[in-house]
Write an enzyme that holds these catalytic residues in place. Sequence first.
Site, mmCIF file in Angstrom:
data_model
loop_
_atom_site.group_PDB
_atom_site.id
_atom_site.type_symbol
_atom_site.label_atom_id
_atom_site.label_comp_id
_atom_site.label_asym_id
_atom_site.label_seq_id
_atom_site.Cartn_x
_atom_site.Cartn_y
_atom_site.Cartn_z
ATOM 1 N N ASP A 122 8.188 -66.065 -48.501
ATOM 2 C CA ASP A 122 7.196 -66.826 -47.729
ATOM 3 C C ASP A 122 6.676 -68.068 -48.466
ATOM 4 O O ASP A 122 5.926 -68.843 -47.911
ATOM 5 C CB ASP A 122 5.999 -65.916 -47.407
ATOM 6 C CG ASP A 122 6.420 -64.709 -46.620
ATOM 7 O OD1 ASP A 122 6.415 -64.769 -45.398
ATOM 8 O OD2 ASP A 122 6.807 -63.702 -47.252
ATOM 9 N N CYS B 224 16.563 -57.108 -27.796
ATOM 10 C CA CYS B 224 16.655 -58.172 -28.807
ATOM 11 C C CYS B 224 15.380 -58.335 -29.629
ATOM 12 O O CYS B 224 15.420 -58.824 -30.725
ATOM 13 C CB CYS B 224 17.017 -59.492 -28.143
ATOM 14 S SG CYS B 224 15.832 -59.993 -26.912
#
Length: 456
Positions: A328, A139
């Site tokens: 961002d 993951c």
Amino acid sequence: MKTLLDDQARSKATGGGMTGETLAIRGGRPLTGRVEVKGAKNLATKAMVAALLGETVSVLRDVPDISDVQVVRSLLEVHGVTVQQGDEEGSLVFDPSGAVSAHFEEIDAHAGASRIPILFCGPLLHLLGEALIPDLGGCRIGDRPINFHMDALRAFGAIVDKTYEGIRITAPNGLHGADIELPYPSVGATEQVLLTAVRAKGVTELRNAAIEPEIMDLIAVLQKMGAIISYEPNRVILIEGVESLRGYDHRCIFDRNEAASWACAALATDGDIYVGGAKQQEMLTFLNVYRKAGGEFDVHEDGIRFRRGSALKPVVVETDVHPGFMTDWQQPLIVALTQAPGTSIVHETVYENRLGFTEALVQMGADIVVHPQGIDSPDRRVPRRALEQAAVINGPTPLHGADVVVPDLRGGYSYLIAALAAEGESVVRNVGIIRRGYEKLFTKLDALGADFDVIG
Ligand code: EPU
């Protein structure tokens, strides 16, 4: 009474039981003063990896003192690179002459939550013929796909094997130039291609490349090392592979993400912040949106001063790859937009799940509705992507203090400025994540007059 912890004091305090992870913030006062931004996180870490490609020592200057840099430093050290402090503050010297292979467990132990190990592939394949990417449980990397990286490495002639420990990449016949078209102008995949192609045999043509200023600065680093790289209009980069590369001496491009973050802090708190080291060119798109949202700025030789103009205004923004509005930048901007009268819309088109942080802003009193499948709005500039989301922000809404947990770097920073803008006290937990990308965070907040204590 205020408890201020800079990086040095923080390590002392840790012994006393405080980790610098939890802040109590009393908001409602403007942030005012001057902060300096140093080298960009998103260049410094990549330039550090590039040092592996040189046959001589490299020097990187204005390296930010952030935990992501520490992660890459220890990954280099695990691979036998000597890293030392340089001749000026913030400079690092890399000697790759003793480079060696590392084991999955060692790499994994030093990689933290970072994606940077992926970028070691090209340099390690050239140097040692093998690169390992740990993938415990699948993951850690699976959440943010690396298919563009792996496809590009295969195009260079690498063999990618998935093992139970992670991904093992080898190049028994060396690497050759490739013809690559990225499905999306990914920053990381473009860097992967650059760091691999510079020493591959023959010419590489990369189409649909990312052209962020940090990528251009990485190209400058590689050119200093002896690489031959040119770019053409329409996101095409051409790389002529060379036999060997030498070390570089380079000063990092400034961190435009940190600069934009402080600019939004001024907007959200009705403050006045001079960001030393910020430059206009790399922030043109941000500055346009800042002005439309009611921000004022003055560009100076050594930085940019940011503050509110007469009134905040709602805006519609779409995040995009450069030269678009960076993904961002949206998180701190959204905090400011909660104070603008009217309806703003932020379309997040780069990442599929980068608006979840707004839940905590709602807890603080903001009126934000996230549309998980995105929404249509007139005059879209960016073609709609399958995985995009949109946030609709209705303002102005007074913000009040809350107990919140930082989810990620930029979302976490936005919690800080929301807490600083809010009336009353907030508790912000997990602040360590923000240190991945913001150096001397507490010292800077203090310099701007923030009222906070480190309580855990
Ligand atoms: N993508 C794929 N497959 C890939 C690679 C990317 O599908 O193999 C997708 C991503 O899932 C995403 C999009 O492409 O939807 C763009 O990802 P990109 O590769 O451009 O991002 P990145 O290289 O992983 C860097 C910065 C990010 C910044 C993005 C976009 C670094 C270490 N990280 O990430 O910065 O948001 O580019 O500019 O340079 C941060 O600083 O907080 C940060 C997350």
